[in-house]
Design an enzyme around this catalytic site. Sequence first.
Site, PDB file in Angstrom:
ATOM      1  N   LYS A  71       0.891  -1.307  -0.060  1.00 57.28           N
ATOM      2  CA  LYS A  71       0.129   0.186  -0.187  1.00 57.28           C
ATOM      3  C   LYS A  71       0.863   1.115  -0.136  1.00 57.28           C
ATOM      4  CE  LYS A  71      -4.285  -1.394   2.125  1.00 57.28           C
ATOM      5  NZ  LYS A  71      -5.213  -0.937   3.296  1.00 57.28           N
ATOM      6  N   ASP A 108     -10.033   3.620   2.003  1.00 55.45           N
ATOM      7  CA  ASP A 108     -10.258   3.131   3.425  1.00 55.45           C
ATOM      8  C   ASP A 108     -11.121   4.257   4.134  1.00 55.45           C
ATOM      9  OD1 ASP A 108      -9.557   0.509   3.169  1.00 55.45           O
ATOM     10  OD2 ASP A 108      -7.515   1.229   3.758  1.00 55.45           O
TER      11      ASP A 108
HETATM   12  P1  NAP Z   1      -0.393  -1.145  11.579  1.00 59.85           P
HETATM   13  O1  NAP Z   1      -0.182  -0.035  10.747  1.00 59.85           O
HETATM   14  O2  NAP Z   1       0.704  -2.467  12.204  1.00 59.85           O
HETATM   15  O3  NAP Z   1      -0.482  -0.407  13.263  1.00 59.85           O
HETATM   16  C1  NAP Z   1      -0.991  -1.469  14.139  1.00 59.85           C
HETATM   17  C2  NAP Z   1      -1.344  -0.528  15.543  1.00 59.85           C
HETATM   18  O4  NAP Z   1      -1.701  -1.574  16.690  1.00 59.85           O
HETATM   19  C3  NAP Z   1      -0.367   0.554  16.214  1.00 59.85           C
HETATM   20  O5  NAP Z   1      -1.015   1.686  16.342  1.00 59.85           O
HETATM   21  C4  NAP Z   1       0.240  -0.436  17.180  1.00 59.85           C
HETATM   22  O6  NAP Z   1       0.773   0.610  18.231  1.00 59.85           O
HETATM   23  C5  NAP Z   1      -0.865  -0.956  17.737  1.00 59.85           C
HETATM   24  N1  NAP Z   1      -0.510  -2.144  18.650  1.00 59.85           N
HETATM   25  C6  NAP Z   1       0.064  -3.382  18.096  1.00 59.85           C
HETATM   26  N2  NAP Z   1       0.435  -4.052  19.273  1.00 59.85           N
HETATM   27  C7  NAP Z   1      -0.127  -3.442  20.256  1.00 59.85           C
HETATM   28  C8  NAP Z   1      -0.280  -3.645  21.595  1.00 59.85           C
HETATM   29  N3  NAP Z   1       0.172  -4.616  22.470  1.00 59.85           N
HETATM   30  N4  NAP Z   1      -0.868  -2.671  22.439  1.00 59.85           N
HETATM   31  C9  NAP Z   1      -1.183  -1.694  21.985  1.00 59.85           C
HETATM   32  N5  NAP Z   1      -1.359  -1.367  20.679  1.00 59.85           N
HETATM   33  C10 NAP Z   1      -0.803  -2.094  19.978  1.00 59.85           C
HETATM   34  O7  NAP Z   1      -1.633  -2.015  11.566  1.00 59.85           O
HETATM   35  P2  NAP Z   1      -2.756  -1.404  10.353  1.00 59.85           P
HETATM   36  O8  NAP Z   1      -2.764  -1.467   9.025  1.00 59.85           O
HETATM   37  O9  NAP Z   1      -3.197  -0.060  11.096  1.00 59.85           O
HETATM   38  O10 NAP Z   1      -4.261  -2.400  11.106  1.00 59.85           O
HETATM   39  C11 NAP Z   1      -4.538  -2.354  12.306  1.00 59.85           C
HETATM   40  C12 NAP Z   1      -5.898  -3.196  12.378  1.00 59.85           C
HETATM   41  O11 NAP Z   1      -6.958  -2.654  11.471  1.00 59.85           O
HETATM   42  C13 NAP Z   1      -5.691  -4.597  11.816  1.00 59.85           C
HETATM   43  O12 NAP Z   1      -6.439  -5.319  12.795  1.00 59.85           O
HETATM   44  C14 NAP Z   1      -6.518  -4.665  10.670  1.00 59.85           C
HETATM   45  O13 NAP Z   1      -6.898  -6.016  10.252  1.00 59.85           O
HETATM   46  C15 NAP Z   1      -7.388  -3.811  10.796  1.00 59.85           C
HETATM   47  N6  NAP Z   1      -7.879  -3.044   9.510  1.00 59.85           N
HETATM   48  C16 NAP Z   1      -9.130  -3.324   9.065  1.00 59.85           C
HETATM   49  C17 NAP Z   1      -9.490  -2.650   7.751  1.00 59.85           C
HETATM   50  C18 NAP Z   1     -11.102  -3.049   7.257  1.00 59.85           C
HETATM   51  O14 NAP Z   1     -11.523  -2.625   6.255  1.00 59.85           O
HETATM   52  N7  NAP Z   1     -12.059  -3.285   8.359  1.00 59.85           N
HETATM   53  C19 NAP Z   1      -8.728  -1.922   7.186  1.00 59.85           C
HETATM   54  C20 NAP Z   1      -7.344  -1.774   7.400  1.00 59.85           C
HETATM   55  C21 NAP Z   1      -6.899  -2.242   8.679  1.00 59.85           C
HETATM   56  P3  NAP Z   1       2.374   0.756  18.150  1.00 59.85           P
HETATM   57  O15 NAP Z   1       2.575   1.960  17.306  1.00 59.85           O
HETATM   58  O16 NAP Z   1       2.786   1.238  19.575  1.00 59.85           O
HETATM   59  O17 NAP Z   1       3.241  -0.331  17.580  1.00 59.85           O
END
Ligand code: NAP
Length: 280
Positions: A71, A108
Amino acid sequence: MTDTSAYKLAGVMGWPVAHSRSPLIHKHWIAEHGLRGDYVLLPVEPSKLQTAVRALPALGFSGCNLTIPHKVEVMQWLDVVEPAACRIGAVNTIVVQTDGSLLGRNTDAFGFIASLHQEHPRWRADSGPVCVIGAGGAARAVLAALLDSGVPEIRLCNRSAGKAQDMAQAFGPRVQAVSWEDRHEALHGVSLLVNTTNQGMYGQAPLDIQLDALPKEAVVSDIIYVPLDTPLLAAAKARGNATSHGLGMLLHQARPAFEAWFGVQPEVTPDLWQKALSSL
Ligand code: NAP
């Protein structure tokens, strides 16, 4: 004007990509609208991304979706990236233009807000502050959507404080970074709580947050869709809050892309919901 009688081809590029639900969604709409075309899986390893993307026009594609890990990387190989996608810092949709050039878009933010409005038509963007947990890629789309809808104040809490502070600075004064320790109190008076972290996802620990300060009228949204009911949503439901899971965002983000490729405005119908639910 898109010719809706011509054969159209689109797909989703990722690595790996076999798990993607996008073919189910787009194939459903192709059949529903009696269109000629297909939507296929495009497994493309990172080192071949440029070649694969630049080949889309020659292969007769109308465009494609991008998923993990492409992406952000893909942006450098496109001719034009829409300002909204630049602000989010990621492209999830490519549209091949009539002159063969590649346009990058991010749907998104649209998916998040369209799904929230469809599921909670009485929620109003201007009715109070919103708390967003997480500052990853998905959070950027959620922030853009909320700000563009007119939310007056966003409290952004992330485990790594620096990321929330950087994001608050990038998105402007309506976004305030709140320290991770203060996330429970940040729920005072909000109209909406959104979890954008991976906490609560299948295989991960539940999101660690206490809901005592959350108003009973607030909507709780978790953009995770596996499982549908995360521990956060279960806890919110148990205390009487309205909730929303991530499947709606997934379905709605596909709508603008489908329209750009196939020339028809698709809807998220109960039939599609049912199909998507049974695929999880
Ligand atoms: P990402 O860029 O990897 O971000 C992950 C986030 O989770 C960061 O803010 C991270 O905090 C936090 N995190 C990870 N482990 C943690 C913990 N143990 N305690 C507290 N916070 C924690 O991922 P993303 O692409 O944003 O995706 C995040 C979620 O959204 C995923 O579950 C994904 O499946 C979902 N999603 C859904 C859709 C949809 O269409 N429904 C679309 C996109 C994403 P740090 O910065 O501290 O690491």
